[in-house]
Motif scaffolding. Structure first.
Motif, PDB file in Angstrom:
ATOM      1  N   UNK A  33       5.562 -10.772  23.179  1.00  0.00           N
ATOM      2  CA  UNK A  33       6.504  -9.670  22.420  1.00  0.00           C
ATOM      3  C   UNK A  33       5.581  -9.788  21.189  1.00  0.00           C
ATOM      4  N   UNK A  34       5.792  -8.431  20.655  1.00  0.00           N
ATOM      5  CA  UNK A  34       5.137  -7.849  19.643  1.00  0.00           C
ATOM      6  C   UNK A  34       6.231  -7.387  18.386  1.00  0.00           C
ATOM      7  N   UNK A  35       5.509  -7.396  17.284  1.00  0.00           N
ATOM      8  CA  UNK A  35       6.333  -6.761  15.956  1.00  0.00           C
ATOM      9  C   UNK A  35       5.417  -6.042  15.106  1.00  0.00           C
ATOM     10  N   UNK A  36       5.942  -4.901  14.784  1.00  0.00           N
ATOM     11  CA  UNK A  36       4.921  -4.049  13.711  1.00  0.00           C
ATOM     12  C   UNK A  36       5.733  -3.927  12.637  1.00  0.00           C
ATOM     13  N   UNK A  37       5.450  -4.322  11.350  1.00  0.00           N
ATOM     14  CA  UNK A  37       6.160  -4.049  10.020  1.00  0.00           C
ATOM     15  C   UNK A  37       5.101  -3.148   9.010  1.00  0.00           C
ATOM     16  N   UNK A  40       2.060  -5.073   8.763  1.00  0.00           N
ATOM     17  CA  UNK A  40       1.885  -6.280   9.257  1.00  0.00           C
ATOM     18  C   UNK A  40       2.015  -6.333  10.990  1.00  0.00           C
ATOM     19  N   UNK A  41       1.340  -7.089  11.796  1.00  0.00           N
ATOM     20  CA  UNK A  41       1.725  -7.153  13.299  1.00  0.00           C
ATOM     21  C   UNK A  41       1.513  -8.307  13.720  1.00  0.00           C
ATOM     22  N   UNK A  42       2.494  -8.799  14.663  1.00  0.00           N
ATOM     23  CA  UNK A  42       2.741  -9.982  15.193  1.00  0.00           C
ATOM     24  C   UNK A  42       2.613  -9.820  16.608  1.00  0.00           C
ATOM     25  N   UNK A  83       3.172 -12.580  19.817  1.00  0.00           N
ATOM     26  CA  UNK A  83       3.535 -14.158  20.331  1.00  0.00           C
ATOM     27  C   UNK A  83       3.482 -14.051  21.996  1.00  0.00           C
ATOM     28  N   UNK A 127       0.942 -17.935  18.547  1.00  0.00           N
ATOM     29  CA  UNK A 127       1.629 -17.127  17.779  1.00  0.00           C
ATOM     30  C   UNK A 127       0.392 -16.615  16.710  1.00  0.00           C
ATOM     31  N   UNK A 157      -0.771 -13.293  13.916  1.00  0.00           N
ATOM     32  CA  UNK A 157      -0.467 -12.532  12.841  1.00  0.00           C
ATOM     33  C   UNK A 157      -1.517 -11.709  12.274  1.00  0.00           C
ATOM     34  N   UNK A 158      -1.368 -10.404  11.960  1.00  0.00           N
ATOM     35  CA  UNK A 158      -2.512  -9.641  11.106  1.00  0.00           C
ATOM     36  C   UNK A 158      -2.057  -8.652  10.330  1.00  0.00           C
TER      37      UNK A 158
END
Lengths: 401, 74
Positions: A225-229, A268-270, A272, A282, A284-285
Protein backbone atom coordinates in the motif's frame (compact mmCIF):
# COMPACT_ATOMS: atom_id res chain seq x y z
CA UNK A 1 -73.83 2.02 30.55
CA UNK A 2 -72.71 4.42 27.91
CA UNK A 3 -69.97 5.60 30.30
CA UNK A 4 -68.84 1.99 30.94
CA UNK A 5 -68.71 1.23 27.20
CA UNK A 6 -66.81 4.44 26.55
CA UNK A 7 -64.34 3.71 29.37
CA UNK A 8 -63.72 0.15 28.12
CA UNK A 9 -63.22 1.45 24.57
CA UNK A 10 -60.70 4.07 25.77
CA UNK A 11 -58.85 1.48 27.87
CA UNK A 12 -58.74 -0.99 24.96
CA UNK A 13 -57.52 1.80 22.73
CA UNK A 14 -54.79 2.72 25.19
CA UNK A 15 -53.79 -0.92 25.61
CA UNK A 16 -53.61 -1.34 21.86
CA UNK A 17 -51.51 1.76 21.55
CA UNK A 18 -49.27 0.55 24.38
CA UNK A 19 -48.98 -2.93 22.82
CA UNK A 20 -48.11 -1.39 19.50
CA UNK A 21 -45.30 0.63 21.06
CA UNK A 22 -43.81 -2.27 22.97
CA UNK A 23 -43.49 -4.63 20.00
CA UNK A 24 -41.93 -2.12 17.58
CA UNK A 25 -38.18 -2.66 17.79
CA UNK A 26 -36.13 0.50 18.46
CA UNK A 27 -34.57 2.02 15.37
CA UNK A 28 -31.15 2.28 17.11
CA UNK A 29 -29.12 0.65 19.77
CA UNK A 30 -27.85 2.86 22.58
CA UNK A 31 -24.13 2.46 23.16
CA UNK A 32 -22.25 4.19 25.90
CA UNK A 33 -19.06 6.14 25.34
CA UNK A 34 -16.42 3.49 25.87
CA UNK A 35 -12.72 3.86 26.62
CA UNK A 36 -11.09 2.09 23.69
CA UNK A 37 -7.37 2.70 24.05
CA UNK A 38 -4.76 4.36 26.25
CA UNK A 39 -1.24 5.10 25.04
CA UNK A 40 1.52 6.09 27.42
CA UNK A 41 4.74 7.38 25.91
CA UNK A 42 7.91 8.37 27.79
CA UNK A 43 10.88 9.76 25.96
CA UNK A 44 14.35 11.03 26.81
CA UNK A 45 16.33 13.13 24.32
CA UNK A 46 19.82 14.52 24.70
CA UNK A 47 22.00 16.45 22.24
CA UNK A 48 25.45 18.03 22.07
CA UNK A 49 27.07 20.33 19.55
CA UNK A 50 28.98 23.58 19.20
CA UNK A 51 26.85 25.78 16.97
CA UNK A 52 24.37 27.42 19.29
CA UNK A 53 22.25 30.09 17.63
CA UNK A 54 21.84 32.04 20.86
CA UNK A 55 25.57 32.88 20.85
CA UNK A 56 25.65 33.61 17.13
CA UNK A 57 26.56 30.18 15.78
CA UNK A 58 29.22 29.17 18.31
CA UNK A 59 29.04 27.62 21.76
CA UNK A 60 27.34 24.65 23.33
CA UNK A 61 24.07 23.23 22.03
CA UNK A 62 23.72 20.86 24.99
CA UNK A 63 20.08 20.05 25.63
CA UNK A 64 18.17 17.40 27.55
CA UNK A 65 14.44 16.81 27.24
CA UNK A 66 12.32 14.41 29.27
CA UNK A 67 8.86 14.02 27.72
CA UNK A 68 5.69 12.29 28.86
CA UNK A 69 2.54 11.76 26.89
CA UNK A 70 -0.79 10.13 27.59
CA UNK A 71 -3.61 9.80 25.12
CA UNK A 72 -7.06 8.41 25.67
CA UNK A 73 -9.31 7.24 22.84
CA UNK A 74 -13.04 6.92 23.53
CA UNK A 75 -15.63 5.60 21.08
CA UNK A 76 -19.38 5.43 20.76
CA UNK A 77 -22.02 4.81 18.10
CA UNK A 78 -24.97 7.14 17.60
CA UNK A 79 -28.59 6.62 16.45
CA UNK A 80 -27.57 6.74 12.79
CA UNK A 81 -24.90 4.09 13.37
CA UNK A 82 -22.08 6.61 12.96
CA UNK A 83 -18.97 5.99 14.98
CA UNK A 84 -17.75 8.89 17.12
CA UNK A 85 -14.16 8.98 18.37
CA UNK A 86 -13.00 11.35 21.04
CA UNK A 87 -9.24 11.56 21.63
CA UNK A 88 -7.56 13.43 24.47
CA UNK A 89 -3.82 13.92 24.25
CA UNK A 90 -1.77 15.44 27.06
CA UNK A 91 1.97 16.07 26.64
CA UNK A 92 4.52 17.53 28.97
CA UNK A 93 8.22 18.14 28.26
CA UNK A 94 10.73 19.21 30.84
CA UNK A 95 13.96 20.44 29.30
CA UNK A 96 17.24 21.98 30.28
CA UNK A 97 18.99 23.94 27.59
CA UNK A 98 22.53 25.26 27.88
CA UNK A 99 22.12 27.21 24.66
CA UNK A 100 19.10 29.14 25.91
CA UNK A 101 20.81 29.58 29.23
CA UNK A 102 23.25 31.81 27.41
CA UNK A 103 20.66 34.46 26.67
CA UNK A 104 21.91 36.20 29.78
CA UNK A 105 25.24 34.60 30.77
CA UNK A 106 26.08 37.16 33.44
CA UNK A 107 23.08 36.51 35.65
CA UNK A 108 22.33 32.93 34.54
CA UNK A 109 18.71 33.95 34.80
CA UNK A 110 17.52 33.22 31.33
CA UNK A 111 13.97 32.06 31.09
CA UNK A 112 14.63 28.85 29.24
CA UNK A 113 17.57 27.43 31.22
CA UNK A 114 15.07 24.94 32.51
CA UNK A 115 11.49 25.04 31.34
CA UNK A 116 8.34 23.01 31.04
CA UNK A 117 6.44 22.77 27.80
CA UNK A 118 2.82 21.62 28.11
CA UNK A 119 0.69 20.86 25.06
CA UNK A 120 -2.72 19.20 25.41
CA UNK A 121 -5.14 18.59 22.55
CA UNK A 122 -8.61 17.21 22.04
CA UNK A 123 -9.93 15.72 18.79
CA UNK A 124 -13.39 14.58 17.80
CA UNK A 125 -14.15 12.61 14.63
CA UNK A 126 -17.27 11.01 13.16
CA UNK A 127 -17.06 8.01 10.83
CA UNK A 128 -20.04 7.23 8.64
CA UNK A 129 -19.81 3.67 7.35
CA UNK A 130 -22.62 4.09 4.81
CA UNK A 131 -21.04 7.12 3.18
CA UNK A 132 -17.48 5.94 3.92
CA UNK A 133 -16.59 9.38 5.24
CA UNK A 134 -14.78 10.61 8.33
CA UNK A 135 -15.00 14.19 9.53
CA UNK A 136 -13.07 15.63 12.41
CA UNK A 137 -12.13 18.69 14.39
CA UNK A 138 -9.24 19.14 16.83
CA UNK A 139 -8.17 21.87 19.20
CA UNK A 140 -4.70 22.23 20.63
CA UNK A 141 -2.87 24.44 23.09
CA UNK A 142 0.82 24.82 23.80
CA UNK A 143 2.58 26.83 26.46
CA UNK A 144 6.20 27.53 27.38
CA UNK A 145 7.69 30.38 29.38
CA UNK A 146 8.01 32.71 26.40
CA UNK A 147 5.58 31.17 23.91
CA UNK A 148 1.88 30.34 23.68
CA UNK A 149 0.05 28.66 20.84
CA UNK A 150 -3.60 27.88 20.03
CA UNK A 151 -4.34 25.44 17.23
CA UNK A 152 -7.40 24.39 15.24
CA UNK A 153 -7.51 21.48 12.79
CA UNK A 154 -10.33 20.32 10.52
CA UNK A 155 -10.28 17.08 8.58
CA UNK A 156 -12.35 15.19 6.04
CA UNK A 157 -11.70 11.76 4.50
CA UNK A 158 -13.60 9.63 2.01
CA UNK A 159 -12.89 6.00 1.19
CA UNK A 160 -13.69 4.20 -2.06
CA UNK A 161 -16.51 1.60 -2.25
CA UNK A 162 -14.05 -1.29 -1.77
CA UNK A 163 -12.16 0.60 0.99
CA UNK A 164 -8.94 0.25 -0.97
CA UNK A 165 -8.45 3.95 -1.59
CA UNK A 166 -8.93 6.96 0.65
CA UNK A 167 -8.54 10.63 0.00
CA UNK A 168 -8.24 13.00 2.93
CA UNK A 169 -8.06 16.73 3.36
CA UNK A 170 -6.86 18.50 6.51
CA UNK A 171 -6.60 22.18 7.29
CA UNK A 172 -4.84 23.57 10.32
CA UNK A 173 -4.16 26.97 11.84
CA UNK A 174 -1.90 27.83 14.77
CA UNK A 175 -2.11 31.23 16.44
CA UNK A 176 1.01 31.86 18.48
CA UNK A 177 2.34 34.65 20.66
CA UNK A 178 6.02 35.29 21.41
CA UNK A 179 7.35 37.09 24.43
CA UNK A 180 10.20 39.11 22.87
CA UNK A 181 13.09 38.37 25.24
CA UNK A 182 16.27 40.09 24.02
CA UNK A 183 19.89 39.48 25.06
CA UNK A 184 20.76 41.98 27.85
CA UNK A 185 23.43 43.85 25.84
CA UNK A 186 20.92 44.53 23.06
CA UNK A 187 17.95 45.68 25.16
CA UNK A 188 16.90 49.31 24.65
CA UNK A 189 16.77 51.55 27.73
CA UNK A 190 13.78 50.61 29.92
CA UNK A 191 13.12 47.35 28.09
CA UNK A 192 12.38 44.42 30.42
CA UNK A 193 14.23 41.14 30.74
CA UNK A 194 11.07 39.03 30.65
CA UNK A 195 12.05 37.43 33.96
CA UNK A 196 9.55 36.90 36.77
CA UNK A 197 9.25 40.01 38.93
CA UNK A 198 10.69 42.40 36.33
CA UNK A 199 8.09 45.13 35.82
CA UNK A 200 9.80 46.78 32.85
CA UNK A 201 7.69 46.16 29.74
CA UNK A 202 8.59 43.82 26.91
CA UNK A 203 7.01 43.28 23.47
CA UNK A 204 4.70 40.44 22.45
CA UNK A 205 4.63 39.43 18.79
CA UNK A 206 2.38 37.06 16.84
CA UNK A 207 3.42 34.11 14.71
CA UNK A 208 0.63 32.42 12.78
CA UNK A 209 0.90 29.20 10.78
CA UNK A 210 -1.60 27.78 8.31
CA UNK A 211 -1.32 24.43 6.61
CA UNK A 212 -3.40 22.29 4.28
CA UNK A 213 -2.72 18.60 3.83
CA UNK A 214 -4.03 16.53 0.95
CA UNK A 215 -3.42 12.77 1.16
CA UNK A 216 -4.21 9.85 -1.09
CA UNK A 217 -3.74 6.29 0.16
CA UNK A 218 -4.11 3.26 -2.07
CA UNK A 219 -3.93 -0.49 -1.53
CA UNK A 220 -2.06 -1.82 -4.56
CA UNK A 221 -2.42 -5.53 -3.77
CA UNK A 222 -2.70 -7.86 -0.75
CA UNK A 223 0.79 -6.90 0.45
CA UNK A 224 1.46 -3.40 -0.81
CA UNK A 225 0.00 0.00 0.00
CA UNK A 226 1.12 3.57 -0.69
CA UNK A 227 0.36 7.07 0.55
CA UNK A 228 1.01 10.43 -1.09
CA UNK A 229 0.81 13.63 0.98
CA UNK A 230 1.12 17.21 -0.21
CA UNK A 231 1.15 19.71 2.63
CA UNK A 232 1.58 23.38 1.73
CA UNK A 233 2.10 25.65 4.74
CA UNK A 234 2.30 29.38 5.24
CA UNK A 235 3.71 31.22 8.24
CA UNK A 236 3.61 34.91 9.04
CA UNK A 237 4.60 37.12 11.94
CA UNK A 238 7.78 36.99 13.99
CA UNK A 239 9.61 34.08 12.35
CA UNK A 240 13.02 34.93 13.75
CA UNK A 241 13.95 34.06 17.32
CA UNK A 242 14.39 37.31 19.28
CA UNK A 243 17.27 36.14 21.51
CA UNK A 244 19.43 34.63 18.74
CA UNK A 245 22.52 36.82 18.42
CA UNK A 246 24.21 37.80 15.15
CA UNK A 247 27.87 38.90 14.88
CA UNK A 248 28.89 40.86 11.77
CA UNK A 249 32.23 40.79 9.94
CA UNK A 250 33.15 44.14 11.51
CA UNK A 251 32.49 42.86 15.04
CA UNK A 252 29.08 44.51 15.40
CA UNK A 253 26.25 42.63 17.09
CA UNK A 254 22.48 42.45 16.68
CA UNK A 255 19.67 39.88 16.92
CA UNK A 256 18.48 37.48 14.21
CA UNK A 257 16.32 39.04 11.51
CA UNK A 258 14.26 36.98 9.07
CA UNK A 259 11.38 37.77 6.66
CA UNK A 260 7.89 38.08 8.12
CA UNK A 261 6.43 35.26 6.06
CA UNK A 262 7.45 31.86 4.74
CA UNK A 263 5.79 29.55 2.26
CA UNK A 264 6.64 25.85 2.49
CA UNK A 265 5.80 22.96 0.23
CA UNK A 266 6.57 19.44 1.50
CA UNK A 267 5.58 16.37 -0.50
CA UNK A 268 5.74 12.96 1.17
CA UNK A 269 5.44 9.46 -0.27
CA UNK A 270 5.12 6.24 1.79
CA UNK A 271 5.29 2.70 0.50
CA UNK A 272 4.71 -0.23 2.86
CA UNK A 273 5.23 -3.81 1.73
CA UNK A 274 4.66 -7.06 3.61
CA UNK A 275 7.50 -9.32 2.50
CA UNK A 276 6.99 -13.07 3.11
CA UNK A 277 5.49 -13.95 6.49
CA UNK A 278 7.77 -12.11 8.87
CA UNK A 279 9.14 -8.89 7.40
CA UNK A 280 7.45 -5.56 6.74
CA UNK A 281 9.28 -2.96 4.68
CA UNK A 282 8.28 0.60 5.53
CA UNK A 283 9.75 3.25 3.22
CA UNK A 284 9.27 6.99 3.21
CA UNK A 285 10.55 9.78 0.97
CA UNK A 286 9.97 13.48 1.40
CA UNK A 287 10.82 16.40 -0.84
CA UNK A 288 10.66 19.92 0.56
CA UNK A 289 11.03 23.39 -0.87
CA UNK A 290 10.34 26.85 0.55
CA UNK A 291 10.63 30.48 -0.48
CA UNK A 292 13.61 31.13 1.85
CA UNK A 293 15.75 29.08 -0.51
CA UNK A 294 15.77 25.78 1.35
CA UNK A 295 15.36 22.45 -0.39
CA UNK A 296 15.45 19.11 1.38
CA UNK A 297 15.28 15.39 0.65
CA UNK A 298 14.58 12.79 3.32
CA UNK A 299 14.49 9.01 2.97
CA UNK A 300 13.52 6.61 5.70
CA UNK A 301 13.66 2.82 5.77
CA UNK A 302 12.34 0.68 8.59
CA UNK A 303 11.99 -3.10 8.49
CA UNK A 304 9.97 -4.61 11.35
CA UNK A 305 10.93 -8.29 11.61
CA UNK A 306 8.53 -10.63 13.44
CA UNK A 307 10.91 -12.79 15.48
CA UNK A 308 7.98 -14.74 16.95
CA UNK A 309 4.24 -14.25 16.69
CA UNK A 310 4.39 -11.64 19.45
CA UNK A 311 7.92 -10.17 19.37
CA UNK A 312 9.19 -7.91 16.61
CA UNK A 313 12.43 -5.99 16.10
CA UNK A 314 12.50 -2.90 13.88
CA UNK A 315 15.85 -1.57 12.69
CA UNK A 316 15.51 1.83 11.06
CA UNK A 317 17.65 4.30 9.12
CA UNK A 318 16.88 7.82 8.03
CA UNK A 319 18.96 10.13 5.84
CA UNK A 320 18.18 13.77 5.30
CA UNK A 321 19.84 16.48 3.26
CA UNK A 322 18.89 20.14 3.32
CA UNK A 323 20.32 23.26 1.74
CA UNK A 324 20.74 26.44 3.77
CA UNK A 325 18.23 29.27 3.68
CA UNK A 326 19.69 32.21 1.76
CA UNK A 327 19.93 34.32 4.95
CA UNK A 328 22.29 31.95 6.77
CA UNK A 329 25.94 32.63 7.49
CA UNK A 330 28.21 31.28 10.26
CA UNK A 331 29.53 33.29 13.21
CA UNK A 332 31.06 36.64 12.23
CA UNK A 333 30.38 36.35 8.50
CA UNK A 334 27.27 38.48 8.04
CA UNK A 335 27.60 41.96 6.54
CA UNK A 336 25.93 45.03 8.07
CA UNK A 337 24.38 45.66 4.65
CA UNK A 338 22.48 42.32 4.64
CA UNK A 339 18.72 42.72 4.85
CA UNK A 340 18.16 39.48 6.77
CA UNK A 341 20.55 37.36 8.83
CA UNK A 342 20.62 34.18 10.88
CA UNK A 343 23.35 31.91 12.30
CA UNK A 344 20.89 29.21 13.35
CA UNK A 345 22.39 25.89 12.19
CA UNK A 346 18.94 24.23 12.19
CA UNK A 347 18.28 26.14 8.95
CA UNK A 348 21.79 25.80 7.57
CA UNK A 349 22.83 23.27 4.92
CA UNK A 350 23.68 19.81 6.28
CA UNK A 351 23.24 16.06 6.00
CA UNK A 352 21.82 14.11 8.92
CA UNK A 353 21.49 10.43 9.70
CA UNK A 354 19.31 8.76 12.29
CA UNK A 355 19.64 5.07 12.96
CA UNK A 356 18.41 2.75 15.66
CA UNK A 357 16.26 -0.14 16.73
CA UNK A 358 12.78 -0.68 18.13
CA UNK A 359 11.61 -3.78 20.01
CA UNK A 360 7.90 -4.49 20.31
CA UNK A 361 6.13 -7.09 22.47
CA UNK A 362 2.46 -7.81 21.83
CA UNK A 363 1.39 -11.22 23.17
CA UNK A 364 -2.12 -12.32 22.13
CA UNK A 365 -3.42 -12.51 25.73
CA UNK A 366 -1.82 -9.25 26.80
CA UNK A 367 1.37 -8.68 28.79
CA UNK A 368 1.86 -10.56 32.05
CA UNK A 369 -1.46 -12.31 31.51
CA UNK A 370 -3.40 -9.03 31.72
CA UNK A 371 -5.62 -8.75 28.68
CA UNK A 372 -5.75 -4.96 28.90
CA UNK A 373 -2.02 -4.28 28.61
CA UNK A 374 -1.77 -5.00 24.92
CA UNK A 375 1.76 -4.09 23.89
CA UNK A 376 4.99 -2.34 24.84
CA UNK A 377 7.63 -0.88 22.57
CA UNK A 378 11.13 0.39 23.27
CA UNK A 379 12.92 2.46 20.67
CA UNK A 380 16.46 3.85 20.62
CA UNK A 381 17.91 6.17 17.99
CA UNK A 382 21.23 7.91 17.38
CA UNK A 383 21.31 11.12 15.34
CA UNK A 384 24.42 12.47 13.60
CA UNK A 385 24.56 15.78 11.76
CA UNK A 386 27.34 16.88 9.42
CA UNK A 387 27.64 20.12 11.44
CA UNK A 388 28.99 18.00 14.32
CA UNK A 389 25.84 17.82 16.38
CA UNK A 390 24.97 14.40 17.84
CA UNK A 391 21.84 13.32 19.68
CA UNK A 392 20.37 10.22 21.29
CA UNK A 393 16.75 9.45 21.96
CA UNK A 394 15.05 6.63 23.79
CA UNK A 395 11.29 6.14 23.77
CA UNK A 396 9.04 3.75 25.67
CA UNK A 397 5.44 3.13 24.63
CA UNK A 398 2.78 1.14 26.50
CA UNK A 399 -0.59 0.51 24.87
CA UNK A 400 -3.62 -0.47 26.94
CA UNK A 401 -6.95 -1.56 25.50
CA UNK B 1 10.23 26.53 -8.55
CA UNK B 2 11.16 24.88 -11.89
CA UNK B 3 12.82 22.00 -10.05
CA UNK B 4 9.69 21.62 -7.98
CA UNK B 5 7.56 21.21 -11.08
CA UNK B 6 9.86 18.44 -12.35
CA UNK B 7 9.71 16.64 -8.99
CA UNK B 8 5.94 16.93 -8.84
CA UNK B 9 5.66 15.55 -12.35
CA UNK B 10 7.92 12.62 -11.45
CA UNK B 11 5.95 11.76 -8.30
CA UNK B 12 2.62 12.12 -10.12
CA UNK B 13 3.90 9.77 -12.85
CA UNK B 14 4.96 7.19 -10.25
CA UNK B 15 1.55 7.39 -8.59
CA UNK B 16 -0.29 7.00 -11.88
CA UNK B 17 1.90 4.02 -12.78
CA UNK B 18 1.37 2.55 -9.32
CA UNK B 19 -2.38 3.00 -9.38
CA UNK B 20 -2.64 1.41 -12.81
CA UNK B 21 -1.24 -1.80 -11.28
CA UNK B 22 -3.85 -1.91 -8.51
CA UNK B 23 -6.05 -4.93 -7.92
CA UNK B 24 -9.26 -4.87 -5.91
CA UNK B 25 -8.47 -6.45 -2.55
CA UNK B 26 -11.46 -7.82 -0.61
CA UNK B 27 -11.82 -7.30 3.14
CA UNK B 28 -11.05 -10.98 3.88
CA UNK B 29 -7.82 -10.66 1.89
CA UNK B 30 -6.47 -7.79 4.01
CA UNK B 31 -4.79 -9.75 6.81
CA UNK B 32 -1.35 -8.45 5.75
CA UNK B 33 -2.55 -4.93 4.95
CA UNK B 34 -4.31 -4.65 8.35
CA UNK B 35 -1.20 -5.73 10.29
CA UNK B 36 -0.22 -3.11 12.90
CA UNK B 37 3.23 -2.70 11.31
CA UNK B 38 1.65 -1.83 7.94
CA UNK B 39 -0.16 1.23 9.29
CA UNK B 40 0.43 4.13 6.88
CA UNK B 41 0.57 6.86 9.48
CA UNK B 42 3.60 7.29 11.73
CA UNK B 43 3.32 5.26 14.94
CA UNK B 44 2.91 6.67 18.44
CA UNK B 45 6.43 5.61 19.38
CA UNK B 46 7.78 7.87 16.61
CA UNK B 47 5.89 10.88 17.93
CA UNK B 48 8.78 12.51 19.81
CA UNK B 49 11.29 11.71 17.09
CA UNK B 50 9.10 13.69 14.69
CA UNK B 51 9.02 16.58 17.14
CA UNK B 52 12.79 16.77 17.30
CA UNK B 53 13.14 16.60 13.49
CA UNK B 54 10.67 19.45 13.36
CA UNK B 55 12.86 21.54 15.64
CA UNK B 56 16.31 20.42 14.47
CA UNK B 57 15.71 20.49 10.72
CA UNK B 58 14.24 23.41 8.87
CA UNK B 59 12.08 21.33 6.54
CA UNK B 60 8.92 20.43 8.43
CA UNK B 61 5.68 18.86 7.21
CA UNK B 62 4.31 15.94 5.15
CA UNK B 63 5.57 13.57 7.80
CA UNK B 64 2.56 13.20 10.08
CA UNK B 65 3.95 15.72 12.55
CA UNK B 66 2.61 19.15 13.30
CA UNK B 67 3.43 22.06 11.02
CA UNK B 68 3.07 24.90 13.45
CA UNK B 69 2.83 25.68 17.12
CA UNK B 70 5.66 25.70 19.63
CA UNK B 71 8.72 27.86 19.09
CA UNK B 72 11.32 25.07 18.91
CA UNK B 73 13.90 27.65 19.85
CA UNK B 74 15.86 25.63 22.39
Amino acid sequence: MKKICLSVSVLLGLLRAGYGQSVTPPAYETRKLKLEEINLVSSYYQQDGNNSAVTGGIGTEHLTDFAQSIDLVLKTTDRKNRQHTLAFDFNIDHYTSASSDNIDPLTVSSASRSDTHIYPSVAWSVHNDDRRTTQGVALSYSTEYDYKSYGLNLSFAKASADNNREISLKAGAFFDTWKVILPPELRPEGYGSGAHGDRDPIDYKPRNSYNVSLSLSQIINKRLQVLLTVEPAFQQGLLSTPFHRIYFQDGGETVERLPGNRLKLPIGFRLHYFLGDRIVVRTFYRYYIDDWGMQAHTVNLETPIKLTSFVSASPFYRFSHQSAVRYFAPYGQHKQTDQYYTSDYDISGFNSQFLGLGIRLAPPGGLFGTGHWQSVELRYGHYIRSTGMVANSITFLAKLK
Amino acid sequence: MKKLTASKALIASLIVLGLSGCVSVKEYQKSRINDAEMELSARKSEKFEQNFYLYREGAAGANGGKSGGGCGCN
